[in-house]
Design a protein around this motif. Structure first.
Motif, short mmCIF file in Angstrom:
data_model
loop_
_atom_site.label_atom_id
_atom_site.label_comp_id
_atom_site.label_asym_id
_atom_site.label_seq_id
_atom_site.Cartn_x
_atom_site.Cartn_y
_atom_site.Cartn_z
N PRO A 81 0.83 -1.21 0.00
CA PRO A 81 0.00 0.00 0.00
C PRO A 81 0.86 1.26 0.00
O PRO A 81 1.85 1.35 0.71
CB PRO A 81 -0.81 -0.13 1.30
CG PRO A 81 -0.93 -1.61 1.50
CD PRO A 81 0.38 -2.17 1.05
N GLY A 82 0.47 2.22 -0.83
CA GLY A 82 1.24 3.45 -0.98
C GLY A 82 1.95 3.55 -2.31
O GLY A 82 2.22 4.65 -2.80
N TYR A 83 2.28 2.40 -2.91
CA TYR A 83 2.84 2.41 -4.27
C TYR A 83 1.84 3.05 -5.22
O TYR A 83 0.62 2.97 -5.01
CB TYR A 83 3.11 0.99 -4.75
CG TYR A 83 4.50 0.46 -4.49
CD1 TYR A 83 5.48 0.50 -5.48
CD2 TYR A 83 4.83 -0.11 -3.27
CE1 TYR A 83 6.75 -0.01 -5.25
CE2 TYR A 83 6.10 -0.62 -3.02
CZ TYR A 83 7.06 -0.56 -4.03
OH TYR A 83 8.31 -1.06 -3.80
N GLU A 84 2.35 3.65 -6.28
CA GLU A 84 1.49 4.13 -7.36
C GLU A 84 1.75 3.26 -8.59
O GLU A 84 2.90 3.12 -9.02
CB GLU A 84 1.76 5.60 -7.67
CG GLU A 84 1.28 6.54 -6.57
CD GLU A 84 1.40 8.00 -6.96
OE1 GLU A 84 1.22 8.31 -8.15
OE2 GLU A 84 1.70 8.82 -6.08
N LYS B 8 -2.95 5.07 -6.54
CA LYS B 8 -2.31 4.56 -5.33
C LYS B 8 -2.87 3.18 -4.97
O LYS B 8 -4.06 2.92 -5.07
CB LYS B 8 -2.56 5.53 -4.17
CG LYS B 8 -1.82 5.16 -2.88
CD LYS B 8 -1.94 6.26 -1.84
CE LYS B 8 -1.15 7.49 -2.28
NZ LYS B 8 -1.12 8.53 -1.21
#
Length: 300
Positions: A79-82, A92
């Protein structure tokens, strides 16, 4: 499960419960239904069930995902990756899922090999041949894009691969971009892939000065042992030149090719996608741990 019960002539009643509207949408597409399920959180937990079944479409750990930090395996994504979605935009990641061990299917196109589950949906179009009496030949057209599950894919399908839509203009001159491209030896960085097509083309023209060019085929060929490097280069090519590419494996090398003319190729570019032909769809005997991600806005 429902099909298995039907095959055994076992009387049953199925109840679909879910709270995520996107999951409902995908399930309806997958099974050609129009369900409006109850919210699983509100369902009567005292009611008796003989069988509870759950599942999710997934990929094996080595599936490559295009992120703002370059290509990563789906196993690495948190979580947080684009990541780039099927719309060509970056969104996101909200959740990362390990969905246990499942049976693996392989899908081969002329640019990649995908290892996935039976129920994963792909954005596809299909080649349609219509006999033309006057020409005494077939007219070729393509169907409107639609989501198709792995086990419903055929060699008449083309899988859509989105093209990066970002266009962040650089202050560098065309000559400076050409020189930077000429001295590139690693994978193309994200900020370069985000250039407008005209500037990205200048960068690639510099890069291709050290690559093999076939005068006969009017095509460029790039070899590398780094598959991610060629995937990034492919993303740049379809955006800058509006031309499809292929990637094939040859011993210890991966080889990317693309033709700069309108020479007939099997892939094609249309409506922001490179459409790659399905060469083979096969259910394997392998079972592996599989992974999935949930993204904001464009989850598919």
């Amino acid at each position: 499960t429902t099909q298995a019960l039907n095959n055994q002539s076992i009387p049953h009643e199925s109840v679909f419960i879910e709270f995520n509207p996107k999951v409902v949408e995908i399930s309806n597409l997958l099974h050609d239904r129009n369900d409006h399920p109850k919210d699983v959180r509100d369902y009567n937990s005292n009611e008796h069930f003989d069988l509870v079944v759950a599942g999710a479409p997934c990929f094996t750990a080595n599936m490559r995902v295009y992120t703002t930090l370059g290509y990563k395996s789906i196993k690495e994504i948190t979580p947080g990756y684009e990541v780039m979605t099927h719309t060509g935009n970056f969104q996101k990641v909200l959740n990362h899922f390990e969905n246990g061990v499942q049976n693996i299917w392989t899908i081969k196109t002329n640019s990649t090999i995908l290892e996935t589950t039976q129920n994963h949906l792909f954005w596809t179009t299909r080649k349609v041949k219509t006999w033309n009496k006057e020409k005494r030949n077939y007219d070729i057209s393509f169907s409107d894009p639609e989501w198709v599950a792995t086990d419903k894919l055929t060699v008449s399908h083309y899988i859509g691969m989105p093209i990066n839509t970002r266009a962040d203009k650089s202050e560098l001159t065309d000559e400076e971009l050409f020189i930077k491209g000429k001295w590139l030896y690693k994978a193309i960085k994200f900020d370069v892939l985000n250039l407008p097509p005209a500037q990205l083309k200048k960068y690639l023209e510099g890069y291709f000065t050290k690559c093999f060019f076939s005068e006969r085929d009017q095509s460029w060929e790039v070899k590398s042992s780094n598959y991610d490097k060629l995937l990034s280069l492919g993303q740049a090519i379809v955006k800058a030149f509006n031309k499809p590419y292929t990637i094939r494996k040859s011993r210890s090398w991966f080889i990317l090719s693309f033709c700069i003319t309108d020479k007939k190729v099997h892939s094609f570019i249309k409506n922001g996608y490179m459409w790659a032909p399905v060469r083979e769809v096969k259910q394997t005997e392998r079972e592996e741990k599989v992974y999935d991600i949930e993204v904001d806005n464009d989850h598919s």
